[in-house]
Design an enzyme around this catalytic site. Sequence first.
Site, PDB file in Angstrom:
ATOM      1  N   HIS A 130     -15.453   9.893  27.957  1.00 40.47           N
ATOM      2  CA  HIS A 130     -16.275  11.005  27.460  1.00 40.47           C
ATOM      3  C   HIS A 130     -15.536  11.769  26.365  1.00 40.47           C
ATOM      4  O   HIS A 130     -16.112  12.097  25.321  1.00 40.47           O
ATOM      5  CB  HIS A 130     -16.618  11.940  28.621  1.00 40.47           C
ATOM      6  CG  HIS A 130     -17.246  13.231  28.214  1.00 40.47           C
ATOM      7  ND1 HIS A 130     -18.619  13.436  28.215  1.00 40.47           N
ATOM      8  CD2 HIS A 130     -16.702  14.401  27.775  1.00 40.47           C
ATOM      9  CE1 HIS A 130     -18.878  14.660  27.807  1.00 40.47           C
ATOM     10  NE2 HIS A 130     -17.735  15.280  27.533  1.00 40.47           N
ATOM     11  N   GLU A 131     -14.267  12.066  26.584  1.00 41.91           N
ATOM     12  CA  GLU A 131     -13.491  12.806  25.588  1.00 41.91           C
ATOM     13  C   GLU A 131     -13.277  11.977  24.321  1.00 41.91           C
ATOM     14  O   GLU A 131     -13.304  12.501  23.206  1.00 41.91           O
ATOM     15  CB  GLU A 131     -12.149  13.245  26.180  1.00 41.91           C
ATOM     16  CG  GLU A 131     -12.267  14.159  27.391  1.00 41.91           C
ATOM     17  CD  GLU A 131     -13.117  15.388  27.131  1.00 41.91           C
ATOM     18  OE1 GLU A 131     -13.219  15.833  25.968  1.00 41.91           O
ATOM     19  OE2 GLU A 131     -13.695  15.921  28.096  1.00 41.91           O
ATOM     20  N   HIS A 134     -16.304  12.275  22.171  1.00 44.58           N
ATOM     21  CA  HIS A 134     -16.281  13.498  21.364  1.00 44.58           C
ATOM     22  C   HIS A 134     -15.467  13.285  20.085  1.00 44.58           C
ATOM     23  O   HIS A 134     -15.854  13.737  19.006  1.00 44.58           O
ATOM     24  CB  HIS A 134     -15.675  14.652  22.159  1.00 44.58           C
ATOM     25  CG  HIS A 134     -16.646  15.376  23.033  1.00 44.58           C
ATOM     26  ND1 HIS A 134     -17.866  15.848  22.578  1.00 44.58           N
ATOM     27  CD2 HIS A 134     -16.579  15.727  24.352  1.00 44.58           C
ATOM     28  CE1 HIS A 134     -18.502  16.451  23.578  1.00 44.58           C
ATOM     29  NE2 HIS A 134     -17.744  16.390  24.657  1.00 44.58           N
ATOM     30  N   GLU A 198     -22.769  17.498  24.309  1.00 52.52           N
ATOM     31  CA  GLU A 198     -22.331  17.006  25.610  1.00 52.52           C
ATOM     32  C   GLU A 198     -23.165  15.816  26.071  1.00 52.52           C
ATOM     33  O   GLU A 198     -22.631  14.838  26.590  1.00 52.52           O
ATOM     34  CB  GLU A 198     -22.399  18.132  26.656  1.00 52.52           C
ATOM     35  CG  GLU A 198     -21.316  19.179  26.529  1.00 52.52           C
ATOM     36  CD  GLU A 198     -19.915  18.606  26.586  1.00 52.52           C
ATOM     37  OE1 GLU A 198     -19.652  17.691  27.400  1.00 52.52           O
ATOM     38  OE2 GLU A 198     -19.075  19.062  25.793  1.00 52.52           O
TER      39      GLU A 198
END
Length: 309
Positions: A130-131, A134, A198
């Site tokens: 997930h990071e 980003h 998100e």
Amino acid sequence: MGYVKTAMLMAAMTALFMGIGYLLGGAGGAVIALVIAAGMNVFTWWNSDRMVLRMHNAQVVIHGDRTGLHALTSDLAANAGLPEPAVYLIDTPQPNAFATGRNPANAAVAVTTGLMQSLTREELAGVIAHELAHIRNHDTAIMTVTATFAGAISMLANFALFFGGSRERLGLVGTLAMMFLAPMAAALVQMAISRTREYAADKAGAEICGNPLWLASALEKIAMGAARIDNTVAERHPATAHMFIINPLHAHKRDKLFATHPATENRIAALRAMVPQGRGPLRVDDRFEAVRASNIPKTARGKRSGPWT
């Protein structure tokens, strides 16, 4: 559609900033406000990663660390088509994580000791993915710029009473209203951008790690942990809250309108909807053995299924 919405919100933030500058000093004030914002953004864009990591007292994780955190991050970055980011550990019991950096070549992923103690290998892979999403989506740079705009808007609004131009245009009541409403509007735009990004990072992160259920399970655990465990540094610096995978602030109840993140249950539902019917659960080993089996360090391929400490 997510990027279009983000661009529209960024344009709204810029217009709000210039509008306040105009109310304070006319056309010249609008230009000066834009120049100030540009200078602040350049400085923050170049230094935000170091500033945030130092603020949270993050410590570098070296190659070959005993937990395999660096190795797992490196393998996921390769799977995402990204340069290997710097990896940091934050000594706090609250499970959480964030990414920072002005671009993929100058990025860092930071996880807390609480996260390492709470998650399985698969769940940790989902969070790191997930990071990395980003970083790949350049969300870290976008959020840095919006945070700087929000701070500058608040600063300008607080200066309103010291400028005669604003009182002449709006009157005392209008000037006072601007002092309260402008920062609120900026915060709403900033939070809307964060919530938009998100969902996109959840989807891309699930694709990077190979199984949406890993991230869904991790979000559930992190949300429960963040709700009952303080993150004292984040509480002292709430402007960094939007960077974390789950809102680290819980000292005071906040209205959903002002939430920096979408509702966790909605994120989990969206991730579970990505799983094809009839597909069985995968393990980290299964995913990576199919992709880069020969290059995965032993620490990242172990048969361990409990917390990473």
